[in-house]
Design a protein around this motif. Structure first.
Motif, mmCIF file in Angstrom:
data_model
loop_
_atom_site.group_PDB
_atom_site.id
_atom_site.type_symbol
_atom_site.label_atom_id
_atom_site.label_comp_id
_atom_site.label_asym_id
_atom_site.label_seq_id
_atom_site.Cartn_x
_atom_site.Cartn_y
_atom_site.Cartn_z
ATOM 1 N N ASN A 170 1.093 -0.774 -0.057
ATOM 2 C CA ASN A 170 0.089 0.052 0.686
ATOM 3 C C ASN A 170 0.756 1.634 0.047
ATOM 4 N N PRO A 171 0.828 1.789 -0.435
ATOM 5 C CA PRO A 171 1.978 3.133 -1.400
ATOM 6 C C PRO A 171 1.508 4.061 -0.394
ATOM 7 N N LYS A 172 0.603 4.411 0.147
ATOM 8 C CA LYS A 172 -0.071 5.496 1.638
ATOM 9 C C LYS A 172 0.311 5.063 3.215
ATOM 10 N N SER A 173 0.413 3.548 3.312
ATOM 11 C CA SER A 173 0.555 3.275 4.763
ATOM 12 C C SER A 173 1.761 3.518 4.660
ATOM 13 N N ASN A 174 2.134 4.168 6.169
ATOM 14 C CA ASN A 174 3.202 4.480 6.733
ATOM 15 C C ASN A 174 4.295 2.798 7.195
ATOM 16 N N VAL A 175 3.522 2.172 7.803
ATOM 17 C CA VAL A 175 3.764 0.620 7.817
ATOM 18 C C VAL A 175 4.437 -0.162 6.528
ATOM 19 N N ALA A 176 3.801 0.054 5.217
ATOM 20 C CA ALA A 176 3.956 -0.442 4.366
ATOM 21 C C ALA A 176 5.879 0.178 4.161
ATOM 22 N N LYS A 177 6.081 1.221 4.101
ATOM 23 C CA LYS A 177 7.047 1.642 3.783
ATOM 24 C C LYS A 177 7.590 1.677 4.850
ATOM 25 N N ASN A 178 8.126 1.687 5.893
ATOM 26 C CA ASN A 178 8.493 1.201 6.804
ATOM 27 C C ASN A 178 9.221 -0.741 6.520
ATOM 28 N N LEU A 179 8.220 -1.309 6.115
ATOM 29 C CA LEU A 179 8.410 -2.644 6.209
ATOM 30 C C LEU A 179 9.732 -2.952 4.952
ATOM 31 N N LEU A 239 16.173 7.797 3.957
ATOM 32 C CA LEU A 239 15.538 7.431 2.951
ATOM 33 C C LEU A 239 13.685 7.076 3.236
ATOM 34 N N VAL A 240 13.843 7.410 4.668
ATOM 35 C CA VAL A 240 12.824 7.689 4.990
ATOM 36 C C VAL A 240 12.067 8.744 4.340
ATOM 37 N N GLU A 241 13.138 9.964 4.570
ATOM 38 C CA GLU A 241 12.172 10.846 3.952
ATOM 39 C C GLU A 241 12.493 10.770 3.160
ATOM 40 N N GLU A 242 13.297 9.801 1.320
ATOM 41 C CA GLU A 242 13.128 9.950 0.321
ATOM 42 C C GLU A 242 11.566 9.442 0.257
ATOM 43 N N ILE A 243 11.634 8.452 0.990
ATOM 44 C CA ILE A 243 10.239 7.639 0.471
ATOM 45 C C ILE A 243 9.371 7.629 0.943
ATOM 46 N N GLU A 244 9.053 9.550 2.178
ATOM 47 C CA GLU A 244 8.239 9.925 2.322
ATOM 48 C C GLU A 244 7.342 9.166 3.784
ATOM 49 N N ALA A 245 7.999 8.368 4.375
ATOM 50 C CA ALA A 245 7.888 7.859 4.730
ATOM 51 C C ALA A 245 7.565 8.239 6.941
ATOM 52 N N VAL A 246 7.326 7.591 7.291
ATOM 53 C CA VAL A 246 7.772 8.507 8.655
ATOM 54 C C VAL A 246 7.800 7.060 9.966
ATOM 55 N N ALA A 247 9.307 8.163 10.560
ATOM 56 C CA ALA A 247 10.221 6.750 11.261
ATOM 57 C C ALA A 247 10.732 8.224 12.320
ATOM 58 N N HIS A 248 10.998 7.573 14.041
ATOM 59 C CA HIS A 248 12.432 8.494 14.308
ATOM 60 C C HIS A 248 13.560 7.317 15.110
ATOM 61 N N LEU A 249 14.124 8.584 15.553
ATOM 62 C CA LEU A 249 15.204 7.849 15.984
ATOM 63 C C LEU A 249 14.889 8.210 17.514
ATOM 64 N N SER A 250 15.699 6.682 18.324
ATOM 65 C CA SER A 250 15.654 6.337 19.781
ATOM 66 C C SER A 250 16.434 5.395 20.047
#
Length: 444
Positions: A170-179, A239-250
């Motif tokens: 799913n191109p709109k899913s943040n889970v899909a992008k991070n997977l 790469l998160v920025e490049e594919i427009e996903a959402v993720a954070h450093l922890s």
């Protein structure tokens, strides 16, 4: 003056406490907090007789409310004390003393330019890849080409997008992008047009960059396909920025990893790139060096905001400068900037405590203060005494926040344990659950 003599001096100062107001001890490094871990006790604990036995329901309710109020009061007192210590540690301290400056050393100007560039990123959206490259290129003395670096990230992003499409995610899913990002780091991927990517490997050699600081860099990771817990998460964020996903450093002790929210923003997932697994909070806590206070004060297991991530870049700049030159006024200035953006950054707080420790060592040596004459000489130097007290404030704040030093050997053992988790049933179940969320709605 070596550290052993330095500690012996402070040991000799114990008899001076009444006269000059020095603390009883000076630990080598910040130690585990001694504050009570509120909320860890059970009101109805079975380990002792139930104090509510024989009470009426009204009396029980009153006792419970009294217990709750007491804990709330304790919590408020704790928060007030921690905030007071943190305010003292973060505030700027003016002293006539200074460490020798590396201002005129070859290459030092590159760090000042990088610092200025990072400052320009503060009040507007910034690119992670540009910030990271700015820090790394200061170490490389501006010899690297940002255009080439950017091209690699863009091409990698295009590869990931293509593979995501081929998988039918799913191109709109943040889970899909991070997977798909997780798969890029951990699996072998081939596109239909023949492109192939191999997993990125963990580099077990010199993982802290003690011999070669460039081991910490994303540029090194891209050139060798090997990295560690510093460079791998930073590349992930680019790469998160490049594919427009959402993720954070922890952060966890001695470590960084990735956290990302699900598509509803209700549940967070942890990605461990060094061992290619999806981690649970329980697995992260197994290292045994994360105290309740550290989580409460957001030292660890907290998704960094963009502002806090920029503070992380400042601390990286400081550590690169120290590796290349050493500590001086510049390192304090940059560390202070990091703390303005992220007051509970444990790396920045430790950097500041190390800076003042070095300063005290240097000043004592310049003043001729040693184990034998400390009692007589130090009271005659009030500014040196105030410097010492400022150093102690750094340690007290770090202790209060819940920091506990994790020995290198324990970190290595924890990493090995994480790697052993890759093929267990829990991993398979987590991947299975994520896969269910990656397909377009029409295919579910």
């Amino acid at each position: 003056m070596n550290k052993l003599i330095f500690l012996l001096i402070f040991g000799a100062m114990q008899s001076m406490v009444a006269q000059v107001g020095l603390p009883n001890i000076m630990p080598k490094t910040p130690q585990a907090s001694t504050f009570q871990q509120y909320g860890s006790q059970n009101i109805m604990s079975n380990s002792r007789p139930n104090p509510m036995y024989g009470m009426s329901q009204q009396q029980r309710n009153k006792a419970i409310m009294a217990e709750v109020e007491m804990r709330q009061k304790q919590e408020a007192e704790y928060r007030k004390r921690v905030q007071g210590l943190l305010n003292e540690a973060v505030s700027h301290f003016s002293t006539p003393y200074s460490l020798p400056s590396y201002h005129n050393e070859k290459g030092a100007s590159n760090y000042r330019k990088a610092f200025k560039r990072l400052e320009e990123m503060e009040n507007k959206p910034f690119s992670v890849r540009e910030a990271v490259f700015t820090v790394e290129n200061a170490f490389y003395e501006q010899e690297r080409d940002y255009g080439e670096f950017e091209k690699v990230i863009q091409e990698t992003g295009n590869f990931i997008k293509q593979k995501m499409q081929e998988f039918g995610y799913n191109p709109k899913s943040n889970v899909a992008k991070n997977l798909i990002l997780f798969q890029f780091f951990s699996d072998t991927l081939r596109t239909k047009n023949g492109l192939k990517h191999l997993p990125l490997k963990y580099d077990f050699q010199d993982i802290y960059g003690k011999k070669d600081w460039s081991k910490m860099f994303v540029t090194k990771l891209l050139e060798s396909s090997t990295g560690q817990c510093h460079s791998l998460p930073l590349l992930y964020l680019m790469l998160v920025e490049e594919i427009e996903a959402v993720a954070h450093l922890s952060r966890s002790p001695n470590h960084t990893y990735i956290k990302f929210p699900d598509d509803n923003g209700m549940k967070w997932h942890n990605v461990e790139l060094t061992s290619h697994i999806l981690t649970t909070n329980a697995l992260i806590l197994q290292n045994g060096y994360i105290k309740a206070e550290a989580i409460q004060n957001k030292l660890y297991m907290h998704p960094l905001s963009k502002r806090e991530l920029l503070a992380h870049m400042y601390t990286d700049l400081v550590m690169g400068y120290e590796k290349k030159f050493g500590s001086d006024k510049f390192t304090e200035e940059v560390t202070q900037k990091a703390l303005q953006l992220h007051p509970t950054s444990i790396t920045a707080l430790l950097n500041k405590s190390n800076y003042y420790t070095e300063m005290v060592q240097h000043v004592f040596e310049q003043l001729g203060i040693n184990k034998e004459n400390a009692r007589q000489k130090l009271p005659n130097h009030p500014e040196a005494l105030e410097l010492y007290r400022t150093m102690v404030k750094q340690y007290k704040a770090i202790d209060a926040l819940g920091y506990k030093k994790m020995p290198d050997e324990m970190y290595q053992e924890w990493l090995r344990n994480m790697q052993q988790q890759r093929n267990n049933q829990e991993q398979k179940e987590m991947k299975k659950q994520l896969n269910k969320l990656t397909k377009p709605i029409s295919k579910l």
